[in-house]
Design a protein around this motif. Structure first.
Motif, short mmCIF file in Angstrom:
data_model
loop_
_atom_site.label_atom_id
_atom_site.label_comp_id
_atom_site.label_asym_id
_atom_site.label_seq_id
_atom_site.Cartn_x
_atom_site.Cartn_y
_atom_site.Cartn_z
N LEU A 140 61.98 -18.03 72.76
CA LEU A 140 61.48 -16.83 72.11
C LEU A 140 59.96 -16.71 72.21
CD1 LEU A 140 63.56 -17.01 68.79
CD2 LEU A 140 64.12 -15.74 70.87
N ALA A 141 59.51 -15.51 72.58
CA ALA A 141 58.07 -15.21 72.58
C ALA A 141 57.81 -13.99 71.72
CB ALA A 141 57.58 -14.96 74.01
N LEU A 142 56.82 -14.09 70.87
CA LEU A 142 56.34 -12.93 70.11
C LEU A 142 55.23 -12.30 70.94
CD1 LEU A 142 56.45 -11.43 67.31
CD2 LEU A 142 54.49 -12.85 66.68
N VAL A 143 55.41 -11.03 71.32
CA VAL A 143 54.43 -10.35 72.17
C VAL A 143 53.97 -9.11 71.44
CG1 VAL A 143 53.99 -9.34 74.43
CG2 VAL A 143 55.62 -11.23 74.22
N GLN A 151 46.34 -9.36 63.80
CA GLN A 151 47.70 -9.75 64.17
C GLN A 151 47.98 -11.21 63.82
OE1 GLN A 151 48.40 -6.68 64.17
NE2 GLN A 151 49.89 -6.80 65.84
N ARG A 152 47.00 -12.08 64.00
CA ARG A 152 47.21 -13.48 63.64
C ARG A 152 47.43 -13.62 62.14
NH1 ARG A 152 49.21 -17.85 65.91
NH2 ARG A 152 48.16 -17.17 67.84
N ALA A 153 46.75 -12.79 61.35
CA ALA A 153 46.95 -12.83 59.89
C ALA A 153 48.39 -12.46 59.54
CB ALA A 153 45.96 -11.88 59.21
N LYS A 154 48.97 -11.50 60.25
CA LYS A 154 50.37 -11.13 60.00
C LYS A 154 51.30 -12.27 60.40
CE LYS A 154 49.57 -6.28 61.20
NZ LYS A 154 49.90 -5.26 62.21
N VAL A 155 51.03 -12.89 61.53
CA VAL A 155 51.86 -14.02 61.98
C VAL A 155 51.92 -15.09 60.91
CG1 VAL A 155 51.99 -15.91 63.65
CG2 VAL A 155 51.54 -13.58 64.45
N GLU A 156 50.77 -15.39 60.31
CA GLU A 156 50.72 -16.42 59.28
C GLU A 156 51.31 -15.93 57.96
OE1 GLU A 156 49.98 -19.43 60.10
OE2 GLU A 156 49.41 -18.80 62.12
N ARG A 157 50.94 -14.72 57.55
CA ARG A 157 51.42 -14.17 56.27
C ARG A 157 52.93 -14.09 56.22
NH1 ARG A 157 50.19 -7.89 54.42
NH2 ARG A 157 51.63 -7.81 52.65
N ARG A 163 58.59 -19.90 64.29
CA ARG A 163 59.86 -19.34 64.74
C ARG A 163 59.86 -19.04 66.24
NH1 ARG A 163 60.10 -17.64 59.13
NH2 ARG A 163 62.26 -18.08 58.50
N PHE A 164 58.71 -19.11 66.89
CA PHE A 164 58.61 -18.73 68.30
C PHE A 164 58.05 -19.89 69.13
CE2 PHE A 164 58.79 -14.71 66.12
CZ PHE A 164 59.51 -13.89 66.98
N HIS A 165 58.51 -19.94 70.38
CA HIS A 165 57.98 -20.94 71.31
C HIS A 165 56.63 -20.52 71.85
CE1 HIS A 165 62.45 -21.37 71.44
NE2 HIS A 165 62.15 -22.65 71.43
N HIS A 166 56.36 -19.22 71.83
CA HIS A 166 55.10 -18.71 72.39
C HIS A 166 54.68 -17.50 71.57
CE1 HIS A 166 52.05 -17.44 75.26
NE2 HIS A 166 52.68 -16.29 75.47
N ILE A 167 53.42 -17.50 71.12
CA ILE A 167 52.85 -16.36 70.40
C ILE A 167 51.79 -15.73 71.29
CG2 ILE A 167 51.54 -15.59 68.38
CD1 ILE A 167 54.18 -16.59 67.49
N GLN A 168 51.95 -14.45 71.59
CA GLN A 168 51.02 -13.78 72.49
C GLN A 168 50.46 -12.52 71.82
OE1 GLN A 168 52.07 -13.75 76.70
NE2 GLN A 168 51.55 -11.59 76.78
#
Length: 251
Positions: A140-143, A151-157, A163-168
């Motif tokens: 899984l990749a979040l793109v 966007q990084r704040a949302k990923v953490e919040r 949950r993802f193997h790759h965050i882009q």
């Protein structure tokens, strides 16, 4: 009633590229509701203009702006909102209505930004669906497009990182959808090819048109069940209402 599948469901792929805003999170959808809410909060300051009139003018300017905006504006979202509210106010003044100040435009725009943050939430079942897909061995990749800090704040919040193997994130990598390298880079990070991959998201250009051109199976998420826009020539490989529909055995 919206159609939720264009073709029979395929066997699960090796990898999925998943959008974040309005796919996993309720973030920017239904802007007309948000602008009307904020205009009503400022009703005394914009009087005698009706809040609905102000909201309509700002929304019309914003939609036109974003339809033609360069990608760089996604990195300056607050500034873009200042510009669009000022533009909506200018349109009202040009139509003979009371002139509203730039200071009021900035305050209204900033309140809109804060309101969006306050109202943001994970769609029901999204976390669980992602976890189940990962447990099935799917890479899984979040793109996601947008500024790095936002966007990084949302990923953490919203607890997405693990949950993802790759965050882009566009602002961290220097490129984003619908640039072809956004998809190619994500697939390379996962070690898969287009034939192995599904793309899932709410934007027809970003999650369907370009991915299909690359040979990626493309799924459009239509959270509100509105159906494809009238006259659209885009043909998603599949349409879903929720990420839960991707999990075998789930409705």
């Amino acid at each position: 009633m919206a159609v939720t599948s264009m073709k029979p469901a395929k066997p699960l792929p090796r990898a999925m590229l998943i959008d974040m805003d309005d796919t996993i999170l309720s973030a920017y959808g239904r802007p007309e509701i948000a602008w009307n809410t904020i205009a009503n909060e400022f009703a005394e300051e914009i009087a005698p203009l009706p809040p609905a009139l102000v909201a309509t003018a700002v929304l019309a300017f914003a939609r036109n702006f974003w339809a033609n905006a360069e990608a760089a504006w996604r990195m300056k979202l607050a500034e873009a909102r200042h510009l669009t509210v000022k533009g909506g106010f200018a349109a009202l003044a040009a139509a003979g209505h009371r002139a509203l100040s730039d200071d009021l435009a900035v305050r209204l725009a900033d309140r809109f930004t804060a309101y969006r943050e306050e109202e943001m939430f994970v769609f029901p079942g999204a976390h669980e669906a992602i976890d189940e897909l990962k447990a099935l061995g799917i890479k899984l990749a979040l793109v996601t497009n947008g500024a790095a800090d936002t966007q990084r704040a949302k990923v953490e919040r919203f607890e997405l990182a693990h949950r993802f193997h790759h965050i882009q994130i566009e602002g961290e990598h220097g490129f984003g959808k619908p640039e072809e390298r956004a998809y190619l880079h994500a697939m390379e990070a996962l070690g898969v090819t287009a034939e192995d991959t599904w793309m899932i998201g709410d934007n027809l250009e970003w999650e369907v048109v370009t991915p299909q051109r690359l040979g990626i199976y493309s799924i459009w998420i239509d959270v509100h069940g509105d159906g494809l826009p009238e006259g659209s020539t885009v043909k998603p490989d599949r349409i879903i209402r929720s990420l839960t529909e991707l999990v075998p055995g789930r409705p």
